[in-house]
Design an enzyme around this catalytic site. Structure first.
Site, PDB file in Angstrom:
ATOM      1  N   HIS A   1      48.038  42.446  41.977  1.00  0.00           N
ATOM      2  CA  HIS A   1      49.072  42.913  42.770  1.00  0.00           C
ATOM      3  C   HIS A   1      49.733  44.190  42.105  1.00  0.00           C
ATOM      4  O   HIS A   1      49.609  44.397  40.939  1.00  0.00           O
ATOM      5  CB  HIS A   1      50.154  42.156  42.829  1.00  0.00           C
ATOM      6  CG  HIS A   1      51.415  42.285  43.940  1.00  0.00           C
ATOM      7  ND1 HIS A   1      52.588  42.751  43.445  1.00  0.00           N
ATOM      8  CD2 HIS A   1      51.404  42.191  45.205  1.00  0.00           C
ATOM      9  CE1 HIS A   1      53.394  42.868  44.599  1.00  0.00           C
ATOM     10  NE2 HIS A   1      52.598  42.751  45.532  1.00  0.00           N
TER      11      HIS A   1
ATOM     12  N   SER B   1      41.052  29.174  48.837  1.00  0.00           N
ATOM     13  CA  SER B   1      41.787  30.329  49.506  1.00  0.00           C
ATOM     14  C   SER B   1      42.222  29.879  51.013  1.00  0.00           C
ATOM     15  O   SER B   1      41.147  29.078  51.662  1.00  0.00           O
ATOM     16  CB  SER B   1      41.399  31.614  49.325  1.00  0.00           C
ATOM     17  OG  SER B   1      42.344  32.587  49.823  1.00  0.00           O
TER      18      SER B   1
END
Length: 479
Positions: free
Chosen positions: A198, A401
């Protein structure tokens, strides 16, 4: 950079009082001519060479203004101002309802009902200072906050006396805090993070003036431990501070924590020479409920874990949870007489309402409720991936995921309509508990219909081999 918006507009700019009327030009420094020139400079081709798809930096910046006006002298008798504000808010609510229908690209669970907490919205609840040391400010929610922290401490297997944590204002704050603790433990340490981490991780490196090594990733998006090994060996004289992703931003990839630890050990880094922060913004709370998934636990040599509260949990305001070891927080904390508490957080004042929302949801759902929602998300994510491939659209879904990656839609209006997150030639849908099969079917129908128009001129969809690998790419060259 100017500190006030009024300072950065040209002298002839007049604020608009009309709803939805765009500002004359993007709000940046300089004159109107400067803005136009800057926009030309900021155009970037992000289409991988397939013609020109331009992104003008600043296109999505604030372009409308709801003016703040002074009440008329007789407003309290006529009620005109109250009626105007009520109509504005009603229209805004209608907009929110409509936009929520087409929300797919960002990891927010929009399925919640906190009506029971409405009775508490009349109080200014502030948890300033340390959650575990009550300050002189009496309107706080510390008992709720500590209850939430204890819940996460049990989830990540650390004893109450061994952990310290707090409820943050967002996932970024959790990363900023975790990396700051690592920097304070190892002032000369080097920060290692995968290139798909991120952006807040690299923001932390800039803020703290840390040396940072960006590590390559595998095609899945997880950290490449072979490249990590090379970078560690080149810097054996300095301690290592690592950011480990429990779900990357774009591909939802989970870094192999056990392999990262093994790589550190094989490179000669003893446990007292490295600090690991686990960024679990989204999947950090989902992975514990996935069968056969590797565990994120403080029984392993990690230093901190953070998650977002407004993502999978479904809190209506941005917030998060940060947990670290008590022994580490001592290097960061200072007593503040003004607060009659301890300063160990990034922010001073902290939203005291967020712990209430988190506490309420954790109590209502519990471990079993979250497990059901995780299973639903994974099941629906597989459904979307399979349907995309059935329609000839390249797609990828990592094993751990609920983020489905696929070819970027050719029309940016379509992207904005469905609020898709895009990077280069790929886009993704993050399947959250609020994303139903019906919503996915609506999206698929819309995408397939638009796609038939985009490529009716004989042009070809992009090849995504470099983004998702050859087994997931079904472009004309790899069918």
């Amino acid at each position: 950079m100017a500190e006030n918006k009024l300072d950065i507009l040209s002298e002839d700019y007049v604020p608009t009082a009309v709803v939805n009327e765009p500002l004359p030009w993007p709000v940046t420094n300089g004159t109107k001519a400067d803005h136009e020139e800057e926009n030309l400079k900021n155009k970037k081709v992000i289409n991988g060479g397939r013609g020109e798809r331009e992104m003008v930096l600043g296109r999505n910046v604030h372009t409308t203004s709801l003016a703040v006006t002074e009440p008329e002298s007789n407003d309290e008798f006529t009620g005109d101002k109250e009626a105007y504000m009520a109509s504005v808010l009603a229209r805004y609510r209608k907009t929110l309802v409509e936009r929520t229908k087409y929300h797919l690209g960002y990891p927010y669970n929009l399925d919640f009902d906190y009506g029971a907490l409405g009775q508490l919205q009349h109080f200014s609840i502030n948890n300033l200072g340390d959650p575990f040391i009550e300050s002189n400010y009496g309107v706080h929610s510390r008992p709720f906050e500590v209850g939430v922290l204890d819940w996460f401490a049990r989830l990540w297997e650390i004893e109450r006396d061994d952990y310290w944590g707090y409820i943050t204002n967002c996932g970024t704050e959790g990363n900023l805090h975790g990396i700051l603790v690592g920097r304070e433990v190892f002032p000369d340490g080097i920060l290692y993070a995968s290139s798909e981490s991120h952006y807040s991780v690299f923001k932390a490196a800039r803020l703290y003036r840390m040396e940072c090594e960006k590590v390559d990733t595998l095609i899945t998006g997880e950290i490449d431990c072979n490249d990590l090994r090379q970078k560690l060996l080149a810097n054996k004289d300095k301690p290592a501070i690592l950011n480990v992703n429990i779900g990357t931003t774009v591909k939802g990839a989970v870094d192999d924590l056990d392999l990262v630890i093994k790589t550190l050990e094989e490179c000669g880094f003893s446990h007292d020479r490295f600090y690991i922060h686990c960024d679990g913004a989204l999947f950090g709370l989902m992975m514990p409920f996935v069968k056969r998934a590797p565990k994120v636990t403080f029984n392993k040599p990690i230093g901190s874990v953070s998650v977002s509260g407004h993502k999978f949990v479904g809190c209506p305001m941005p917030c998060g949870v940060q947990i670290t070891r008590m022994k580490h927080i001592k290097v960061l904390s200072n007593n503040v007489e003004y607060l009659a508490s301890r300063d160990a957080t990034i922010m001073g004042s902290r939203n005291g309402h967020a712990p209430l929302f988190l506490w309420y949801t954790l109590n209502r759902k519990g471990y079993k409720g979250f497990q059901k929602e995780v299973q639903k998300c994974l099941r629906n994510a597989h459904y979307l991936k399979d349907r995309l491939r059935e329609n000839g659209i390249s797609s990828m879904l990592n094993e751990l995921s609920s983020t489905v990656v696929f070819e970027r839609p050719k029309d940016e209006e379509f992207v904005r309509r469905w609020q898709l997150a895009c990077q280069g030639d790929i886009a993704h849908v993050v399947v959250m508990p609020s994303v139903t099969i019906e919503k996915l079917d609506h999206f698929l129908k819309d995408l397939v219909e638009h796609r038939s128009v985009w490529y009716e001129d004989g042009s070809k969809p992009p090849c995504l081999v470099k983004d998702v690998g050859i087994k997931n790419c079904i472009c004309p060259a790899h069918k």
